[in-house]
Enzyme design. Structure first.
Site, PDB file in Angstrom:
ATOM      1  N   LYS A  50       0.847  -1.200   0.000  1.00 19.00           N
ATOM      2  CA  LYS A  50       0.000   0.000   0.000  1.00 19.00           C
ATOM      3  C   LYS A  50       0.878   1.243   0.000  1.00 19.00           C
ATOM      4  O   LYS A  50       0.648   2.191  -0.746  1.00 19.00           O
ATOM      5  CB  LYS A  50      -0.929  -0.008   1.228  1.00 19.00           C
ATOM      6  CG  LYS A  50      -2.028  -1.050   1.130  1.00 19.00           C
ATOM      7  CD  LYS A  50      -2.790  -1.226   2.445  1.00 19.00           C
ATOM      8  CE  LYS A  50      -3.808  -2.365   2.299  1.00 19.00           C
ATOM      9  NZ  LYS A  50      -4.508  -2.665   3.544  1.00 19.00           N
ATOM     10  N   GLN A  94      -4.611  -1.128   9.698  1.00 18.01           N
ATOM     11  CA  GLN A  94      -4.476  -2.472   9.126  1.00 18.01           C
ATOM     12  C   GLN A  94      -5.047  -3.519  10.096  1.00 18.01           C
ATOM     13  O   GLN A  94      -4.667  -3.556  11.261  1.00 18.01           O
ATOM     14  CB  GLN A  94      -2.991  -2.758   8.820  1.00 18.01           C
ATOM     15  CG  GLN A  94      -2.740  -4.080   8.128  1.00 18.01           C
ATOM     16  CD  GLN A  94      -3.352  -4.150   6.729  1.00 18.01           C
ATOM     17  OE1 GLN A  94      -3.271  -3.210   5.947  1.00 18.01           O
ATOM     18  NE2 GLN A  94      -3.990  -5.261   6.419  1.00 18.01           N
ATOM     19  N   ASP A 117     -10.795   3.064   3.978  1.00 17.88           N
ATOM     20  CA  ASP A 117     -11.161   1.653   3.847  1.00 17.88           C
ATOM     21  C   ASP A 117     -12.682   1.493   3.739  1.00 17.88           C
ATOM     22  O   ASP A 117     -13.164   0.405   3.438  1.00 17.88           O
ATOM     23  CB  ASP A 117     -10.667   0.862   5.074  1.00 17.88           C
ATOM     24  CG  ASP A 117      -9.450   0.000   4.763  1.00 17.88           C
ATOM     25  OD1 ASP A 117      -9.203  -0.272   3.576  1.00 17.88           O
ATOM     26  OD2 ASP A 117      -8.763  -0.405   5.718  1.00 17.88           O
TER      27      ASP A 117
END
Ligand code: NAP
Length: 282
Positions: A50, A94, A117
Site C-alpha cells: 500500500k 491495518q 477503507d
C-alpha cells in the site's frame, strides 16, 4: 470453452496511472497514514504494498508502526490526532488488531471522511441506502474490474460466498445497488454447489483452498476469487477456486495472485484521492 482472464494486475496499473496523472495536477498532494500494530507477516506485506503504490502515484504516505502492547485508548488517541490534522486526508488501520483491542471502537473512531477503507458505520450506512461516499476497497475493486471489462451486472444472478463486514456484505450490497439479483452464502449454507451452479456471477470470499470446484460452475459464468491463502512454506498464494477446472467452464475468471489483490490496493489510492477532494471541496 477457455475462460478469459480478468487481469487485475494490468487493470490496477492502468488505474494507478490515471491517478498519478490526476494527482500531478494538484497543488498539494493527498496524504495517507497507515497504522500497523504488531508484526503479523501478511499485514507487513499488505502495508508495504500500500505504501509503495501510494508513493508511486504521488500520495504522501506514511506507515505508523505501533507495538502490539499498545492500549485501545492510546490507539484511539493517536487516531484522533490524525482526525484533527488538516494535512492528513486518509487514515487506515491495518486489520487484524491484537485481541485486547476492540476493532469496532477503533475503526469507528476514524473520521468518516478520512475512512479510506470504507469500514466505519457511517460509510457502511451510506452504502446500504445507495448513496456511498467511501466504499470498502475490495468490493469496489471488483465492481471496477467488471466495469472495465464491460461486464454488466444488472439483472444477473450474483452469488456471493462469505458474509464478512469487509468483503461479503458490502459486495452483495454493491451488486444490489447495481441491479443484480443476489444470493449470499456462508458456512451454514446447505447444498452450496446447487446454489453456485445457478450463478451468472460467482464471487467467492471464504479463504478455503479448492472450496469451489469445476462442477460448482454454470457454463459461461463469471468467477471472481477474492480469497488470498498464503502458503508460507512455498511462499505462494492461492484462492478458493480450482482455477484449472473452472477455466474450462467459465467465461471469465480472476487469477490468484494478480486478480482482486492489486485492485484492492488501487481502490485504496482512489479513495484517498476521493477523501482529499471531499475535504477540499474540489
Ligand atoms: P472472513 O471474515 O473469515 O469471512 C469468511 C466467510 O466465509 C464467512 O462469512 C464464513 O461464513 C464463510 N465460510 C466459511 N466457510 C465456508 C464454507 N465452507 N462455505 C461457505 N462459506 C463459508 O474472511 P474475509 O475477511 O471476508 O476474507 C475472505 C477471504 O478473502 C480471505 O481469504 C481473505 O484473505 C481474502 N481477502 C482478500 C482481499 C484482497 O484484496 N484480495 C481482501 C480482503 C480479504 P460464516 O459467516 O458463517 O462464518
Amino acid at each position: 470453452m477457455t475462460a478469459k482472464i480478468l487481469d487485475g494486475k494490468k487493470t490496477a496499473s492502468q488505474i494507478r496511472q490515471g491517478l498519478k496523472e490526476e494527482i500531478a495536477k494538484l497543488q498539494k498532494k493527498p496524504s495517507l497514514k497507515v497504522i500497523l500494530i504488531g508484526d503479523n507477516p501478511s499485514s507487513l506485506i499488505y502495508v508495504k504494498n500500500k505504501n509503495k503504490y501510494a508513493s508511486e502515484v504521488g500520495i504522501k504516505s506514511e506507515v505508523i508502526h505501533l507495538p502490539p502492547s499498545i492500549t485501545e485508548n492510546k490507539l484511539i488517541e493517536q487516531i484522533n490526532k490524525l482526525n484533527n490534522d488538516k494535512n492528513v486526508n486518509g487514515i487506515l488501520v491495518q486489520l487484524p488488531l491484537p485481541k485486547h483491542i476492540n476493532e469496532f471502537n477503533v475503526i469507528n473512531s476514524i473520521s468518516p471522511e478520512k475512512d479510506v477503507d470504507g469500514f466505519t458505520i457511517q460509510n457502511k450506512g451510506l452504502l446500504s441506502i445507495g448513496t456511498p461516499q467511501l466504499l470498502p476497497c475490495t468490493p469496489y475493486g471488483i465492481m471496477e474490474l467488471l466495469k472495465r471489462y464491460k461486464i454488466k451486472v444488472a439483472g444477473k444472478h450474483a452469488v456471493v460466498i462469505g458474509r464478512s463486514n469487509i468483503v461479503g456484505k458490502p459486495m452483495a450490497q454493491l451488486l444490489l445497488n447495481n441491479d443484480a439479483t443476489i444470493t449470499i452464502c456462508h458456512s451454514k449454507t446447505r447444498n452450496l454447489k446447487n446454489i453456485t451452479k445457478t450463478a451468472d456471477i460467482l464471487i467467492s470470499a471464504v479463504g478455503k483452498q479448492n472450496l469451489i470446484k469445476g462442477n460448482f460452475i454454470k457454463p459461461g459464468a463469471i468467477v471472481i476469487d477474492v480469497a488470498m491463502i498464503r502458503d508460507e512454506k512455498n511462499k505462494k498464494w492461492s484462492g478458493d477456486t480450482d482455477f484449472k477446472a473452472i477455466s474450462k467452464k467459465a467465461k471469465y475468471i480472476t487469477p490468484v495472485p494478480g486478480g482482486i489483490g492489486p485492485m484492492t490496493v488501487a481502490m485504496l489510492l482512489k479513495n484517498t484521492l476521493t477523501a482529499y477532494k471531499l475535504q477540499n471541496k474540489c
